[in-house]
Design a protein around this motif. Sequence first.
Motif, PDB file in Angstrom:
ATOM      1  N   THR A 393       0.826  -1.194   0.000  1.00 34.14           N
ATOM      2  CA  THR A 393       0.000   0.000   0.000  1.00 34.14           C
ATOM      3  C   THR A 393       0.864   1.250   0.000  1.00 34.14           C
ATOM      4  O   THR A 393       1.935   1.281   0.595  1.00 34.14           O
ATOM      5  CB  THR A 393      -0.899   0.086   1.258  1.00 34.14           C
ATOM      6  N   ALA A 394       0.352   2.275  -0.680  1.00 29.18           N
ATOM      7  CA  ALA A 394       0.943   3.608  -0.573  1.00 29.18           C
ATOM      8  C   ALA A 394      -0.168   4.498  -0.063  1.00 29.18           C
ATOM      9  O   ALA A 394      -1.325   4.327  -0.426  1.00 29.18           O
ATOM     10  CB  ALA A 394       1.441   4.097  -1.923  1.00 29.18           C
ATOM     11  N   TRP A 395       0.190   5.426   0.831  1.00 28.86           N
ATOM     12  CA  TRP A 395      -0.833   6.219   1.484  1.00 28.86           C
ATOM     13  C   TRP A 395      -0.448   7.688   1.464  1.00 28.86           C
ATOM     14  O   TRP A 395       0.708   8.033   1.678  1.00 28.86           O
ATOM     15  CB  TRP A 395      -0.984   5.725   2.923  1.00 28.86           C
ATOM     16  N   ILE A 396      -1.409   8.527   1.184  1.00 30.10           N
ATOM     17  CA  ILE A 396      -1.178   9.972   1.267  1.00 30.10           C
ATOM     18  C   ILE A 396      -2.296  10.559   2.120  1.00 30.10           C
ATOM     19  O   ILE A 396      -3.472  10.377   1.819  1.00 30.10           O
ATOM     20  CB  ILE A 396      -1.156  10.614  -0.127  1.00 30.10           C
ATOM     21  N   GLY A 397      -1.925  11.209   3.216  1.00 30.64           N
ATOM     22  CA  GLY A 397      -2.907  11.755   4.143  1.00 30.64           C
ATOM     23  C   GLY A 397      -3.162  13.235   3.906  1.00 30.64           C
ATOM     24  O   GLY A 397      -2.744  13.802   2.894  1.00 30.64           O
ATOM     25  N   GLN A 398      -3.855  13.839   4.891  1.00 25.82           N
ATOM     26  CA  GLN A 398      -4.215  15.247   4.744  1.00 25.82           C
ATOM     27  C   GLN A 398      -2.987  16.138   4.780  1.00 25.82           C
ATOM     28  O   GLN A 398      -2.884  17.104   4.042  1.00 25.82           O
ATOM     29  CB  GLN A 398      -5.160  15.650   5.879  1.00 25.82           C
ATOM     30  N   ARG A 399      -2.105  15.856   5.695  1.00 21.41           N
ATOM     31  CA  ARG A 399      -0.926  16.687   5.863  1.00 21.41           C
ATOM     32  C   ARG A 399       0.235  15.756   6.133  1.00 21.41           C
ATOM     33  O   ARG A 399       0.288  15.121   7.172  1.00 21.41           O
ATOM     34  CB  ARG A 399      -1.134  17.611   7.070  1.00 21.41           C
ATOM     35  N   PRO A 400       1.172  15.623   5.207  1.00 19.54           N
ATOM     36  CA  PRO A 400       2.252  14.663   5.417  1.00 19.54           C
ATOM     37  C   PRO A 400       3.174  15.125   6.547  1.00 19.54           C
ATOM     38  O   PRO A 400       3.374  16.318   6.729  1.00 19.54           O
ATOM     39  CB  PRO A 400       2.994  14.673   4.089  1.00 19.54           C
ATOM     40  N   VAL A 401       3.676  14.176   7.325  1.00 17.22           N
ATOM     41  CA  VAL A 401       4.716  14.500   8.303  1.00 17.22           C
ATOM     42  C   VAL A 401       6.041  14.465   7.558  1.00 17.22           C
ATOM     43  O   VAL A 401       6.372  13.463   6.924  1.00 17.22           O
ATOM     44  CB  VAL A 401       4.733  13.481   9.455  1.00 17.22           C
ATOM     45  N   LEU A 402       6.760  15.573   7.568  1.00 14.24           N
ATOM     46  CA  LEU A 402       8.081  15.589   6.945  1.00 14.24           C
ATOM     47  C   LEU A 402       9.109  15.534   8.061  1.00 14.24           C
ATOM     48  O   LEU A 402       9.022  16.268   9.036  1.00 14.24           O
ATOM     49  CB  LEU A 402       8.264  16.845   6.103  1.00 14.24           C
ATOM     50  N   ALA A 467       4.929   8.184  -2.810  1.00 15.72           N
ATOM     51  CA  ALA A 467       4.066   7.128  -3.336  1.00 15.72           C
ATOM     52  C   ALA A 467       4.582   6.623  -4.686  1.00 15.72           C
ATOM     53  O   ALA A 467       4.567   5.420  -4.957  1.00 15.72           O
ATOM     54  CB  ALA A 467       2.640   7.632  -3.463  1.00 15.72           C
ATOM     55  N   TYR A 468       5.068   7.540  -5.534  1.00 23.59           N
ATOM     56  CA  TYR A 468       5.642   7.117  -6.820  1.00 23.59           C
ATOM     57  C   TYR A 468       6.834   6.200  -6.585  1.00 23.59           C
ATOM     58  O   TYR A 468       7.000   5.177  -7.243  1.00 23.59           O
ATOM     59  CB  TYR A 468       6.099   8.338  -7.637  1.00 23.59           C
ATOM     60  N   LEU A 469       7.669   6.608  -5.634  1.00 30.36           N
ATOM     61  CA  LEU A 469       8.885   5.842  -5.382  1.00 30.36           C
ATOM     62  C   LEU A 469       8.535   4.455  -4.846  1.00 30.36           C
ATOM     63  O   LEU A 469       9.166   3.464  -5.179  1.00 30.36           O
ATOM     64  CB  LEU A 469       9.763   6.593  -4.375  1.00 30.36           C
ATOM     65  N   LYS A 470       7.486   4.401  -4.054  1.00 28.82           N
ATOM     66  CA  LYS A 470       7.112   3.125  -3.450  1.00 28.82           C
ATOM     67  C   LYS A 470       6.492   2.191  -4.484  1.00 28.82           C
ATOM     68  O   LYS A 470       6.660   0.978  -4.418  1.00 28.82           O
ATOM     69  CB  LYS A 470       6.145   3.354  -2.293  1.00 28.82           C
ATOM     70  N   ASP A 471       5.743   2.772  -5.424  1.00 25.78           N
ATOM     71  CA  ASP A 471       5.190   2.020  -6.551  1.00 25.78           C
ATOM     72  C   ASP A 471       4.372   0.812  -6.087  1.00 25.78           C
ATOM     73  O   ASP A 471       4.586  -0.310  -6.519  1.00 25.78           O
ATOM     74  CB  ASP A 471       6.335   1.571  -7.483  1.00 25.78           C
ATOM     75  N   ALA A 472       3.428   1.055  -5.146  1.00 25.81           N
ATOM     76  CA  ALA A 472       2.635  -0.039  -4.596  1.00 25.81           C
ATOM     77  C   ALA A 472       1.332  -0.201  -5.372  1.00 25.81           C
ATOM     78  O   ALA A 472       0.820   0.771  -5.926  1.00 25.81           O
ATOM     79  CB  ALA A 472       2.329   0.262  -3.124  1.00 25.81           C
TER      80      ALA A 472
ATOM     81  N   PHE B 197       4.890   3.218   5.751  1.00 25.38           N
ATOM     82  CA  PHE B 197       6.046   2.884   4.926  1.00 25.38           C
ATOM     83  C   PHE B 197       6.894   1.784   5.565  1.00 25.38           C
ATOM     84  O   PHE B 197       8.046   1.591   5.187  1.00 25.38           O
ATOM     85  CB  PHE B 197       6.902   4.125   4.669  1.00 25.38           C
ATOM     86  N   ALA B 198       6.310   1.079   6.555  1.00 22.20           N
ATOM     87  CA  ALA B 198       7.014  -0.019   7.228  1.00 22.20           C
ATOM     88  C   ALA B 198       8.411   0.401   7.662  1.00 22.20           C
ATOM     89  O   ALA B 198       9.385  -0.306   7.461  1.00 22.20           O
ATOM     90  CB  ALA B 198       7.088  -1.256   6.324  1.00 22.20           C
ATOM     91  N   ALA B 199       8.501   1.602   8.257  1.00 15.93           N
ATOM     92  CA  ALA B 199       9.820   2.131   8.627  1.00 15.93           C
ATOM     93  C   ALA B 199      10.142   1.869  10.096  1.00 15.93           C
ATOM     94  O   ALA B 199      11.046   2.489  10.640  1.00 15.93           O
ATOM     95  CB  ALA B 199       9.877   3.622   8.327  1.00 15.93           C
ATOM     96  N   GLU B 200       9.404   0.948  10.745  1.00 16.47           N
ATOM     97  CA  GLU B 200       9.616   0.709  12.171  1.00 16.47           C
ATOM     98  C   GLU B 200      11.079   0.375  12.470  1.00 16.47           C
ATOM     99  O   GLU B 200      11.679   0.946  13.379  1.00 16.47           O
ATOM    100  CB  GLU B 200       8.733  -0.448  12.681  1.00 16.47           C
ATOM    101  N   GLY B 201      11.626  -0.561  11.690  1.00 13.56           N
ATOM    102  CA  GLY B 201      12.996  -0.993  11.919  1.00 13.56           C
ATOM    103  C   GLY B 201      13.977   0.148  11.762  1.00 13.56           C
ATOM    104  O   GLY B 201      14.881   0.335  12.577  1.00 13.56           O
TER     105      GLY B 201
END
Lengths: 530, 525
Positions: A393-402, A467-472, B197-201
């Motif tokens: 899965t790739a997910w995009i929410g209301q406000r991304p945490v950077l 999400a593009y990079l993850k390509d899910a 993003f399964a970044a737990e580790g």
Amino acid sequence: MAEQRLGLLAVRPILAMNLLATLLAIGQVYAVSMLLVGRDFGSFAGLFATLALSRAALSYAIEMRAFGIGASARRRLRTDLLGRLLAAGPAMLRTRHSVELTAVVVDRVEALDGLFARYIPAAVFALGGPVVVLAAVMAFDPWSAAVLLGCGLLVPIAMAVAGIGAAAATRRQFLAMERLQARFVDRIRGIATIVLLGRAEDEATRMAAAADELRVRTMRVVRVAFLSSAALDLAAALALISIAVHFSMGGAALPVALFVLLLVPEFFAPIRAFSAAYQDRLHATAAAEAMVDVPPLPAPLPPREIRTVAAQGITVVFEDVRFTWDRARPTALNGLSFRAAPGEILVLAGPSGAGKSTIIEMLLGFIRPDSGRVTINGADIADVVPQALSRFTAWIGQRPVLFAGTIRDNIRFARPEATDAEVAAAAASARVTDFADALPQGLDTPVGEGGFGLSGGEAQRVAIARAYLKDAPLLLLDEPTAHLDPATEAEVLESLQRLAIGRTAILASHSAAAHTFGGRRLNIREGRAA
Amino acid sequence: MIADLLRILGLWRGRVLWLTAGVLVSLAAVASAVGLMAYGGLAATGLLGLPPILRALGAGRVLLRYTERMVTHAAMFRAQSDVRVWFFRRLASGSAGGLGFRRAGDLLARLVGDVQVLDGLYLRILVPLAGAVLLLPIVVWGSGPIVGALFVLAAFVMPWFAARAARQAGDSLAKTAGGLRVAALDALTGLREVRAFAAEGRMLALVQAREAALLAAQHALAGRVALAGALAFLCGQAALLGALWQGEFLAVFLVVAGFEAIGGLPRAGALIGHAAAAARRVLEAADTPDPVPDPVDAAPPPAGTRLRFEGVCFRWSPDRPDVFDGLTLDIPQGARIALLGPSGAGKSSLAALVLKVAVPQAGRITLGDTDIATIPAASLRARIAWLSQATHLFDDTIRANLLLARPEATDTDLWAALEAARIAEIVRALPDGLDTWVGEGGTRFSGGQGRRLALARTLLSSAPILILDEPCAGLDAETERAFLTVLNNVAEGRTVVLIAHRLVGVERLDRIFRLSRGKAVAAAG
């Protein structure tokens, strides 16, 4: 309890070293008594100096050893605790502020250091040390030994009396500290809002009240420690005076009197260390209580493969799903059923609060249905380990945490092993490059907290690039444009549309612009499909 | 190093009475301890027979020791609270534009961890040093110059060397302690991202790495502290041997009591480096200059609320492009205007300039014919309510969030504002109503609901000028129209600046401007 047993094992060498140090101290006191009554200076001074050097070396070794024990205990506990918090996932944030959780991982684990490095060794030695000294006194003057024993026994009683309510006081101190921390971070994150509303002074006053509460709570805790230490001082003074008066009335020969008198501080030293460390134990107990609140690691699920072959795609099915966030609120999902076929775009529409975000959170595995079933390619989502779920899965929410770092770091977060070329391609597809190229450092521009330096639309583009990079194969979009102005919204939706091609995409949005997104529309009203 | 510590001492000014009282009680406690030891020793060896004095000294010593600890800690914790509040005030004064590149976790580490470290400066260094100064003449008088020299070595010279030797370790300890907190807060704030993003580790590994750095720094410092402690012990033993060589009982007992009082100083010295590093971190974060300092001689409060921009040129930083290039705009008192333009046209920058979050490079802005450069920021901001894109909801109740805008507002006022922002119905349906907790960053509400709560807060403000930056972002079309219709009546008599990308058609407006190429152009209504 298991932790305590582990601690006891680790302190054995310290106990041995401490006992040795006490024997050396007795030897030194003997040498001093001899010197005081004018015996051969050279030989007794030599003995005294040798013993002093050994004691210094020993105390250094004990300290470093204790540090090692505390450090390894903290390392073990922190890893365990953070692992549990990460496994419990975002559901924790519904009830606890992230700063409180951070305080558990940072401060409470640090507080446990005292238990392992100081309290356990001191507690073990608090009995052994005085007994050795007592035996030495007994050999020369039983009356003094009896006085010492009597005074020594007073100490635990006095400490217990002083310590009544201490555990509760310590717990309240921790709470006050967390409250101050959470208040500060929350206010600091919204500092601009406070300043522009002209409320900085009010907030400073409230901050002062929170800081003051922490002060009062801390004073209550230290008072307990000081009271028990005063009880100790009193017992020591009582012993010293009684013995001094006893000898001044001609109780024994001068060397014996000196020897016994000088041993009084040595008798109380281990008890003193124990009393000082008692506060550490109180802290540790309170700290451990908070850790119990953190849910244990979930039992490992039997691995169940989900067919994620790209050609087949992902099918998502909700069957009569019900869910309530908490009893005080209306039901979030109330018998919801729907199906999203591979490659389909499903737009969840409806007013805010209708339950759209709940559906997305469920698909992310953050929450489980109260009843009903959610399946992905036929497998019940409850049986899928979170790591497997997030793999497709790739997910995009209301406000991304950077996170702290550069734009590039934040994109790469989606897939750390990606090459620079792949990151650049994702940035280009999400049109991050459009604005990044205008920045002096391009993709290597640092990002502040909450995406400072980037506009809301730009931050969302970074999330799209992830999400593009993850390509899910499954794309979950939770109100991705809620904070954007309409022009930016249109641009972001256009990027998302391209991203959705060939994937199963579920978009939750109440925005009018989402009508143009294409795909099938599912109206959600009061937790069910309307 | 010394300069930072002195500045911290300056911050404790307000507690000078408490702190001095602590030092005085501590001196009395030291004196009684030495007296007890000397008299007790002499009495025991049959040289002196004064048990009554002895009892008084014994009881006095215990009482004084307890009082000393209570007073010094009470004093220190008060001073610590003061420093924390001062820190928050200083941060607020420079942060009208937000945190920028500073991170909340890092500031928290400074507020909590570093301020706490500073207490050692008083409790473990200054108080015992005062005791050492008191004791020095007594020790020299009673035990002779050789012992006196050793006393000086342990009380003053060794702490100084220990401070030098441990400076580096203290420095890295302060840094790594902050680093651990930042990493942990980052991972826990971003729990959603981490899970998705399964970044737990990876996150766990990062925190472990930070922890390892912290433990290494602690280890280095602990080694130096332990060494200083062992050397101090040896110094005391050497002094004892010196006194024994003289063969005087009084000298021996004085040495025992005197070195007990100052034995902790070399260890404490090793911690000075840590305290200094902590002091520097606290001061450094608090010293962020206010980007828009208040004028030295403030103009009297402006009479009207007419807003004028005259030839304003502005860019956020020299390497960024111009936002405004000769912007001229007149907003009469009570006017309702719209500012339209695509994103990036400078709509939000305009609000930032009016609120003195930033200063234009050229041109001027006037409010009621007074240049805002001469108006204190607080008085200016009291006249303008701004709903920005970044308006923050605090982890508090709905009521507390709303009251920020007008603390004296009644419940009726609150409901009216919620009504206008089209969210009253939702709030009314909540079991706790106005006392519902909104959660961290408003997470207990959906994006659109949170936005409307922020909007209600802005509407509640009694400021004569409202600047609403995309108030309808996140609202559905129906709610948007309803809100704009309400707005027409709610803000009667107030100036309204509506910043938007486009108009819906229901707004009642006096003028419409379009922002383009750094200028405002009147557009047809």
